[in-house]
Design an enzyme around this catalytic site. Structure first.
Site, mmCIF file in Angstrom:
data_model
loop_
_atom_site.group_PDB
_atom_site.id
_atom_site.type_symbol
_atom_site.label_atom_id
_atom_site.label_comp_id
_atom_site.label_asym_id
_atom_site.label_seq_id
_atom_site.Cartn_x
_atom_site.Cartn_y
_atom_site.Cartn_z
ATOM 1 N N HIS A 101 0.865 -1.188 0.000
ATOM 2 C CA HIS A 101 0.000 0.000 0.000
ATOM 3 C C HIS A 101 0.897 1.232 0.000
ATOM 4 C CE1 HIS A 101 -3.429 2.520 0.776
ATOM 5 N NE2 HIS A 101 -2.726 3.136 1.709
ATOM 6 N N ASP A 156 0.933 5.196 -0.290
ATOM 7 C CA ASP A 156 0.170 6.435 -0.334
ATOM 8 C C ASP A 156 0.815 7.367 -1.354
ATOM 9 O OD1 ASP A 156 -1.836 5.872 1.632
ATOM 10 O OD2 ASP A 156 -0.229 5.886 3.105
ATOM 11 N N ASP A 189 -7.682 1.534 2.055
ATOM 12 C CA ASP A 189 -7.384 2.506 3.124
ATOM 13 C C ASP A 189 -8.255 3.760 3.066
ATOM 14 O OD1 ASP A 189 -5.924 3.363 5.327
ATOM 15 O OD2 ASP A 189 -4.437 4.410 4.117
ATOM 16 N N HIS A 231 -6.265 9.699 -0.949
ATOM 17 C CA HIS A 231 -6.884 9.660 0.385
ATOM 18 C C HIS A 231 -6.041 10.230 1.528
ATOM 19 C CE1 HIS A 231 -5.092 5.458 0.337
ATOM 20 N NE2 HIS A 231 -4.682 5.887 1.511
HETATM 21 ZN ZN LIG Z 1 -3.234 4.959 2.665
#
Ligand SMILES: [Zn+2]
Length: 990
Positions: free
Chosen positions: A260, A262, A372, A576
């Protein structure tokens, strides 16, 4: 038999830690290391490879915050290691207690080909050279500071290169060539898997004791002074228990290799470009070593970054994609927020995401991957379906503080009735490490036991952790079919979903939004980022509309490339942690600048198109970019008109002023508070007796955790009403109010505009850990209220009867909230705020807009400075009025010199049907694409009429791919829409 479990388990822990794990690398020699610190921002790979370094030794400090250092390591494999496996151990100074979020490296060969990433729990590089041959590797190392440290959530200046200073952050660790003893490493894997499984099994079951005795025999077999020589014999003691198959009822886990990442968070966008390259390099390397392993990567933007910036990594990725083992996941441009993006933007996340994977690989991804994201708006299911996708994955709802979600696999039904097959991985993480504890938790936690048996586990370290490790793969191999454990298989998300659907033909249904009972302040933090998003969405609508109109009406060139690029920029910033305001100062500083540039370019596109349409002349042509007719100007059209609005402003008895325009009479008292809003048409007062609206309220706001993300319920226990005014005066038919409080000041301008009371609020905000709300108590008795969402609205309760309702004490709206009694309602519309709360006291309903917060983590200066907001109270509003006024406030009319009237490209004869986009088709065919939706939650029969000759009308999906022919007569298309239904039409010009 005496119970000696604790004794054996403690023995296993000590022997593993102190003898077996260290014996994986029994011999080592140091490497020579030189370093070159790139001045300023990262340099191209060729420049880093060519740089001349100076010697540096383990223990030496390196790495200014956000710096890039190029290390060169050289050495020779000792002759006596002939025939043995050799690895380089390259420790940049990692803190292994955190899998990511710190320094990182990417290892290159001298020719510039990437080898793999270096991460806290992934520090090895396999060396193919023969003894005596020179070894030479280059490391592009990033000294990213730790922002979220221990203790967590402490304000820090490290979050922006401009304030981070230059003190080095890291000390170089071991840099060595070492012998890798595979037997010992396999023994470590055996012992870890069995030890972790054992701890999860019931103490009164035979399996647990079988494992304990096998482990004990293995420990007895190990010569602690020569682990390598005895590893094979120790493994032989474990082979029996490792070969015992899983029970037929064992939970089935589909492991998906994952990292994951970001797209920006505790690092700037530019660093994500490199994070993705490092992790992708790790994963292509692991795929080569591990034939069963499958890796999935989401966010087309991150793929596009690799393609653009690291062609050498891209070459390896595309090869692995072709083999079906490096898999696109999610079909969105980024893993965006889904609460705040507007209708069109949410649709375009899928358009641009899916199109990238289709264009590059011919892969049309049907799974939406949002592990997420902070909650899911109820408009999303229809958008997913209209994009041609059908499944959704997230684990985030497991973070909810109050209520436990009742399903892990279910059908999620949105506001229009569309249902999407949805899975919440019961492992409750997107960083699964294949531990026995995690696997057992997934099996125990799975709510659909007895009806279904499959779940998914996203496996690998994200955010600079480098993705899946060889250890995770080794563990997964051991639990593929192992008694006492869930059974684990590597497979792509699509294969999991196919099994899960077959497994569970009648899943339960959840209707309405998937509200995350946490991170509610992400609807308010970093106000300028949110305004930038809303403003960009409105400008993009206008730019497409007027550029398409100019292309059809005046033969102007349509700016395909510019709009494509700007859309992708706006979509990226809906990631996000950007739009929610939870990134470091650097990210939001850049976002503000980016949004300014976006606005400038879009305004120029709009202006060019409107000038081409307005013709010559010196009259004023008024352009209406909103979907509904405004002051005689049709939506999407323009007229050379000028209307004069009339408002009477007079002094009020007892102080203050009265604003009156026949449609509305508003009284503002000497405190600058609105004490009466009278609707003469309905002969009805809007405010409850004795209460005042336009009331600014200030709360302390210091959440227990996650400062930028969270507002905790107790913030409401303390409130200060800001009622002292320094000025209440008339200014040009408006009432001007000035107040100051703390270190801050507010100026408001209240104006009547038709049936709207417009409120412009300018706040010079210099508070710390405070929450500023703007309150409107209303004399309306209602159980529920509506918030605009994508392509419609959703209802929430005004009361707190259940824990589910009480938990929604801060929620998201787009352009409006609306509440009504039968026959009469009130809307509150806004131009850029999302967070709000609605409460009730008997027959009073109170709307409160969330204006500003001032958290100090991760950006210690969050929202300091001047902000401007526009809200409007609309008494007597139906839902339809709320929809219309919401558009008007966000899409002010534009005035351009000229003389020509502009007929809209499309018109709809029912205001319930809202045109959300008019554009030229992305395939540059010149076709006009129109998207509209039923906006009131009812049935609509309408006629959409094209204002240009039409040859053919085709219904399409969001990607403008045909889904069916549509009947039309001379460009008039009959529409029959169910509640909130969206439809996309492609109109081929005759
Ligand atoms: Zn995230």
């Amino acid at each position: 038999m005496h119970d000696d479990r604790n004794l054996v388990e403690a023995r296993l822990k000590r022997v593993l830690n102190e003898r077996v794990r260290p014996a994986v690398y029994p011999e080592s020699v140091p490497l020579e290391v030189a370093v070159w610190h790139a001045p300023g921002e990262p340099v191209p790979v060729t420049e880093g490879l060519a740089a001349t370094g100076t010697p540096i030794a383990p223990g030496a400090a390196w790495g200014a915050p956000w710096g890039t250092s190029w290390f060169t390591v050289t050495g020779t494999i000792p002759e006596e290691w002939a025939g043995r496996t050799v690895e380089a151990l390259l420790d940049l100074g990692f803190n292994e207690s955190m899998p990511g979020f710190q320094c990182e490296g990417l290892v290159y060969r001298p020719d510039g080909t990437p080898v793999k990433g270096l991460n806290p729990r992934n520090q090895w590089v396999r060396i193919d050279a023969e003894p005596g041959e020179p070894v030479r590797l280059h490391i592009e190392a990033a000294s990213n500071p730790v922002i979220l440290g221990d203790p967590p959530f402490q304000p820090t200046r490290l979050g922006d290169k401009e304030t981070a200073g230059t003190d080095p952050l890291y000390r170089l660790g071991r840099m060595e060539l070492a012998v890798f003893d595979e037997n010992v490493w396999q023994l470590v894997m055996d012992l870890e898997v069995l030890g972790e499984l054992m701890a999860e099994l019931p103490a009164d079951g035979a399996r647990r004791w079988e494992l304990l005795r096998a482990v004990e025999r293995a420990l007895d077999t190990i010569d602690l002074q020569d682990v390598g020589a005895t590893a094979a014999a120790a493994r032989a003691e474990l082979a029996g228990v490792l070969s015992s198959p899983a029970a037929p009822s064992a939970h089935r886990i589909s492991a998906v290799g994952h990292a994951h990442i970001d797209s920006a968070w505790l690092w700037p966008l530019r660093e994500t470009v490199r994070k993705v390259a490092r992790t992708a390099s790790n994963m292509t390397a692991l795929l080569e070593d591990e034939p069963d392993f499958v890796f999935a990567m989401s966010q087309a933007q991150q793929w596009a970054w690799i393609k653009e910036h690291r062609p050498e990594v891209w070459a390896k990725v595309t090869k692995a994609v072709a083999a079906g083992r490096f898999v696109p996941a999610g079909g969105m441009w980024v893993e965006s927020d889904t609460n705040m993006p507007g209708s069109e933007a949410m649709a375009r996340q899928f358009v641009h995401g899916k199109r990238f994977f289709i264009d590059e690989f011919g892969i049309d991804d049907e799974e939406v991957w949002l592990p997420d994201t902070f909650g899911f708006a109820a408009g999303l299911p229809q958008i997913i379906k209209a994009a041609g996708s059908k499944r959704l994955l997230t684990q985030k709802i497991s973070w909810s503080q109050t209520n436990v979600f009742p399903h892990h696999t279910f059908l999620w039904e949105g506001i229009d009735g569309t249902r999407i097959f949805t899975h919440f991985p019961p492992v409750d993480t997107y960083n699964c490490a294949m531990t026995g504890g995690e696997l057992a938790h997934a099996a125990r936690n799975f709510k659909d036991k007895g009806l279904a048996r499959h779940s998914l586990a996203p496996t690998g370290w994200g955010d600079g952790g480098g993705g899946t490790t060889r250890e995770m793969v080794a563990k997964a191999a051991r639990v593929r079919d192992l008694e006492g454990s869930p059974s684990v298989t590597w497979e792509p998300p699509a294969d999991f979903f196919a099994k899960a659907e077959a497994d569970y033909p009648h899943p339960p249904v959840w209707v309405g939004e998937l509200y995350l009972e946490l991170h509610r302040a992400t609807l308010t933090s970093q106000a300028k980022t949110k305004q930038g998003n809303r403003r960009s969405e409105s400008l993009l609508r206008e730019a497409e509309l007027w550029a398409a109109t100019a292309a059809v009406r005046a033969g102007a060139t349509y700016p395909y490339e510019r709009l494509d690029r700007i859309w992708k920029t706006v979509l990226l910033h809906q990631f996000h942690d950007i739009l929610p305001g939870s990134s470091i100062a650097w990210v939001h500083r850049e976002a503000r600048r980016t949004y300014e540039a976006v606005a400038e370019e879009l305004n120029e596109i709009i202006d060019t198109a409107q000038r081409a349409l307005a013709g010559d002349g010196d009259r004023v042509v008024v352009f209406n970019g909103a979907p509904h007719t405004r002051d005689g100007v049709p939506g999407g059209g323009a007229l050379a008109v000028s209307g004069v609005r009339w408002t009477e402003a007079r002094e009020r008895d007892g102080g203050g002023f009265v604003l009156d325009n026949d449609q509305l009479r508003v009284e503002i008292d000497a405190r600058g508070l609105v004490v009466s809003v009278y609707d003469p048409q309905a002969d009805r007062e809007t405010l409850p007796p004795g209460q005042a609206a336009n009331l600014l309220q200030l709360h302390p706001d210091f959440p227990n955790k996650w400062d930028a993300w969270d507002v905790d319920r107790f913030y409401r226990n303390t409130v200060t009403d800001l009622v002292d005014a320094e000025e209440v005066s008339l200014a040009d038919g408006s009432v001007r109010i000035r107040r100051s409080f703390g270190a801050s000041a507010v100026t408001q301008l209240l104006t009547l505009s038709g049936r709207r009371l417009d409120i412009e609020t300018e706040v010079d905000w210099h508070e710390t850990e405070k929450f500023l709300k703007l309150a409107f108590p209303l004399d309306v008795h209602a159980d529920r209220y509506a918030s605009e969402s994508q392509f419609g609205h959703a209802f929430r309760a005004t009361h707190t009867n259940t824990s589910w309702e009480a938990a929604k004490f801060e929620a998201c709206n787009h352009r409006f909230v609306h509440v009504e009694e039968p026959g009469w309602g009130v809307a509150l519309v806004n131009d850029s705020t999302y967070g709000h709360d609605v409460t009730r006291t008997g027959s009073t309903t109170t709307f409160r807009v969330s204006l500003l917060r001032a958290p100090r983590f991760p950006d210690p200066e969050t929202d300091q400075g001047v902000h401007r907001f526009r809200h409007a109270l609309v008494p007597g509003a139906t839902i339809g009025d709320a929809v219309r006024e919401g558009h008007f406030v966000n899409l002010p009319e534009r005035r351009v010199p000229g003389s020509a009237a502009v007929e809209p490209l499309v018109g709809v004869d029912d205001d319930a049907v809202v045109v959300s986009a008019v554009k030229l088709a992305d395939d540059e065919s010149g076709d006009v694409v129109v998207r509209c939706y039923e906006s009131r939650g009812g049935r609509a029969r309408a006629t959409l009429t094209a204002g240009f000759p039409v040859a053919e009308v085709v219904a399409t999906d969001l990607l403008e791919r045909p889904v069916g022919e549509v009947r039309h007569e001379g460009g008039a298309v009959p529409l029959t829409l169910r509640p909130f239904e969206l439809v996309t039409l492609r109109l081929k010009r005759a």
